[in-house]
Design a protein around this motif. Structure first.
Motif: not given
Lengths: 483, 359
Positions: A27-33
């Motif tokens: 549903d959501r992707l936290h890229v990390g940046n």
């Protein structure tokens, strides 16, 4: 309780087989940046992230309602697997000792960390020497262990033998040393330094020797000294220098030494009172790897353990959770959140037996005495001052202290004022930068290592837990509910 | 009958030790794979095996022996016969120390070992220094008791060596540092490829691997101490020393040995730090046989494996032509629990003979 038993289940299962390809529809992707992508299809293959399709989905992809994906967490500063075997105290300066040679890669801490979503970590030498040696960077699983009875792939795997050089300012490096007048001269603990000044003197002496050595090398002299070789690499910025400095004046000392020797790649570890030196840190452009921040440390010292701090006893390593119900007087009022309410004789019993807050939390006397103005708002204050920081767990994962684990520190930092996107970067991409692995770890990006965590919700929401931890494309922790 | 044969052998060998070969004809011999072979003769001349055949071509005096003839067992690492400690703790490293200099060769222990079928004992210095000193291979009888005065250099990565408050090191890391420095020294050329390291954990096993991995033609081996199950996997496919069996944690030990055997680890049993009972080599081999189901692996663990670890497989531990004729006559297969030693032959003569009471 449910969470705990799920955790225990994942330890009992053998590591999942090498999977060719895993597709995750999230549903959501936290890229990390700091970036967030709503609805994404992430495909992992042969240990790498091979594609990310925003808005994409695919039949057969792993999907859970509301689940969010983050990079595998990167622990910027920890002592997992680090024991007495790694610290040579017969000298106060041991720069060429490689922690990688003696770290316990089979230690249970790595599995604890993995179950909390940590997939790689910087392991620091301990702080008993002024110049303590070379720390190492590992993946928390996938290594070949020596234990005949352990599951294949459950040991940590070294990815960089020379992650950084450890220097310790403050109390730790002189703790336990005594003057010859006070003790036997036959014991090597009758060594210097005894004071902060003595500690800094050792640092200076060694780096001036290194500068002379560097000059001799430049003049074509045939010299070789394995300790000075390491210090020269530090002077040239090839190996980062990590200085453990807790009190604000220790931080200032580190910055003064940097000005003196021109260390190009300095990282401050712990910076327990770092908010008092935040402006100097920002001006010098020096990054910080914080240790665990605890609420109101000084209060805990003043009044001893309180029921609220005994959570760890009610939330112990997963294996014993089933038995807790059998103890008379213990009952679980909140089975759904995994905590147990304590009351009556059981509480009295636990309070009587409980170690001090410090011992229970893995905090030593040094960190207490060196953190008089410690505050849980440290990450937020450093961020506001413009200091780049990453977070570390120190000893937290050794003792299954989930409230001190890396993800909880990020959650705490948010609670005390740090923007969520910044807190998540401090345990992913920024931590990877301090580990020297930023080109393949710490972000969900095509070409990066397939180290990801699928959370049941927002990773920084304290009710979220890892459903899947994937390390190098292999499912290392599987907490998915039965469907 | 047994008594008669051995008496006969003594009387025949005594006047002719140098000239004639003696053809020993036992009921069976123990072959290298641990199996019994009937109808084989072992021809001995001047204390060496010169022929092993069903119908030997060497001329000599034939002696019929009742029982099973086997090479003598070897204790791979031992403190037997040491007169006080075999260590010198005023220094961090003691490469010039020799275990042979601390031995009591007149001790009655050697005959006790012979009575249990042991013909060679590898004496090692105590593992209390990171470089502890030279081991020595000693025979339990014979004219020249010292077979080899400098066998292997003993290194140690266990607590007793790496936790020294007086001279250091204080840690495994410090021990590694000392060993690296020692190996870089020209004086270490003589032994750095011929070391046995005592290890006791996954970390010390990895430290040993790191230390020795860039050495060429290395004959280095590990001796596994402590809780072997927690780190034995680091030695897959290797030949290692293992303390003889003690009786704690038996089920775990059985599982450990079985898993190691499956991982291709081969053992050489030693009594130092293990069970020092005189019969413990044999009982350990019997246990290994039972845990692994392999009599071959078990028999090798007390004969050819210690010889190979020492680089002396052409000298001891087998019935190879050219090897020392250190032979033991048993009433049955040596790993049969009812078998006892009838006689031991060494230097071409009868070195030990069981009395009829003992039998």
């Amino acid at each position: 309780m449910i969470i705990s038993s799920l955790l225990s289940l994942c330890f009992a299962l053998p590591m999942a087989q090498q999977s060719e390809s895993i597709s995750l529809s999230v549903d959501r992707l936290h890229v990390g940046n700091g970036e967030i992508i709503e609805n994404a299809l992430v495909v992992l293959e042969d240990g790498k992230i091979v594609s990310i399709v925003p808005g994409g989905s695919a039949a057969g992809a792993i999907h859970f309602e509301g689940a969010e994906l983050s990079p595998g967490l990167v622990d910027a500063f920890s002592f997992m697997g680090v024991g007495g075997a790694s610290m040579e105290e017969s000298r106060e300066s041991t720069p060429s000792i490689h922690l990688a040679d003696t770290v316990a890669l089979d230690a249970p801490s790595f599995a604890n960390a993995l179950s909390e979503g940590v997939t790689s970590a910087y392991l620091s030498p301990d702080s008993f020497n002024v110049i303590g040696g070379l720390g190492t960077v590992v993946k928390t699983g996938g290594g070949v262990g020596a234990n005949l009875f352990a599951d294949a792939g459950s040991a940590a795997r070294i990815i960089d033998r020379e992650g950084a050089l450890k220097v310790t300012l403050g109390n730790d490096a002189s703790n336990g040393n005594f003057t010859p007048r006070g003790g036997s001269t036959r014991d090597f603990k009758a060594r210097r330094p005894n004071t902060r000044m003595g500690t800094v003197w050792v640092v200076r002496r060694e780096f001036y020797r290194a500068k002379a050595y560097q000059a001799a090398l430049a003049d074509g002299e045939k010299v070789y000294d394995k300790d000075l070789e390491v210090l020269v690499k530090v002077l040239e910025g090839e190996i980062p220098l990590r200085v453990q400095a807790r009190r604000s004046h220790d931080v200032q000392t580190a910055l003064r030494l940097q000005a003196e020797f021109g260390w190009p790649n300095l990282i401050i570890e712990e910076a327990t009172e770092g908010q008092e030196a935040a402006a100097e840190l920002a001006a010098a452009g020096v990054s910080v790897a914080t240790g665990p921040a605890y609420d109101a440390v000084s209060r805990a010292i003043a009044r001893g353990p309180q029921a609220s701090e005994l959570k760890f006893l009610a939330h112990p390593p997963a294996i014993c959770c089933e038995d807790i119900h059998e103890v008379e007087g213990l009952h679980s009022g909140h089975e759904d959140n995994g905590l147990v309410e304590l009351s009556g004789p059981a509480l009295d019993f636990l309070v009587a037996l409980a170690p001090r807050y410090g011992a229970a939390s893995g905090l030593n006397g040094g960190r207490f005495s060196e953190g008089r103005s410690a505050t849980p708002a440290l990450p937020a204050l450093l961020f506001e001052a413009g200091v780049s920081l990453a977070m570390g767990s120190a000893e937290a994962h050794d003792q299954t202290l989930t409230e001190a684990s890396l993800i909880h520190q990020a959650r705490n930092a948010v609670r005390w004022g740090m923007p969520a996107a910044e807190a998540l970067q401090a345990i992913t991409s920024r931590a990877a930068a301090l580990c020297g692995t930023a080109d393949h770890v710490g972000k969900v990006e095509v070409g990066f290592d397939a180290d990801v965590v699928l959370w049941s919700g927002d990773p920084l929401d304290s009710s979220s837990r890892p459903l899947l931890v994937i390390l190098d494309g292999r499912i290392a922790v599987d907490n998915r509910p039965q469907q | 009958m047994i008594l008669f044969s051995t008496l006969l052998l003594t009387s025949l060998l005594a006047p002719l030790p140098q000239q004639d070969a003696v053809i020993l004809q036992p009921d069976a011999i123990v072959a290298a794979d641990g199996s019994l072979q009937e109808g084989m003769s072992v021809v001995v001349k001047e204390g060496r095996i010169v022929e092993v055949a069903a119908e030997p071509t060497t001329a000599g005096t034939t002696v019929r022996l009742s029982g099973v003839l086997a090479p003598g067992m070897i204790d791979a690492f031992s403190g037997h016969g040491a007169d006080r400690l075999l260590t010198e703790q005023s220094l961090k490293t003691t490469p010039d120390l020799r275990a042979v200099d601390g031995l009591q060769l007149s001790s009655p222990i050697w005959e006790s070992l012979m009575a249990r079928g042991v013909t060679a004992v590898h004496i090692t210095p105590d593992a209390t220094n990171v470089v502890a000193g030279w081991g020595a291979l000693v025979s339990t009888a014979g004219k020249e008791r010292v077979i080899e005065a400098k066998t292997r250099m003993i290194g140690s990565l266990v607590q007793s060596a790496i936790n020294d408050d007086r001279v250091g090191p204080s840690s495994l890391a410090g021990a590694v540092e000392i060993l690296e420095a020692t190996f870089a020294n020209a004086a270490a050329k003589e032994y750095r490829n011929n070391m046995w390291f005592f290890v006791e954990s996954a970390e010390s096993a990895r430290a040993m691997e790191n230390l020795t991995s860039d050495l060429k033609d290395s004959n280095n081996h590990a001796i596994l101490m402590g809780e072997v199950g927690s780190f034995g996997g680091a030695f897959a496919g290797q030949l290692v020393g293992l303390p003889t069996m003690s009786y704690g944690a038996l089920a775990r030990r059985a599982a450990t040995w079985e898993l190691m055997h499956k991982a291709g680890v081969r053992f050489a049993f030693g009594t130092r730090a293990g069970n020092r009972e005189w019969d413990s080599l044999r009982t350990s081999a019997m246990a290994l046989s039972r845990f692994t189901g392999s009599a071959t692996a078990a028999w090798a663990s007390v004969t050819s494996n210690p010889a190979e670890m020492l680089g002396m497989e052409s000298e001891v531990g087998s019935l190879k032509v050219g090897a020392r004729a250190d032979l033991v006559l048993w009433t049955g297969h040596p790993l049969d629990s009812t078998a006892t030693v009838t006689a031991v032959f060494m230097d071409g003569t009868t070195a030990y003979r069981a009395t009829s009471e003992e039998n």
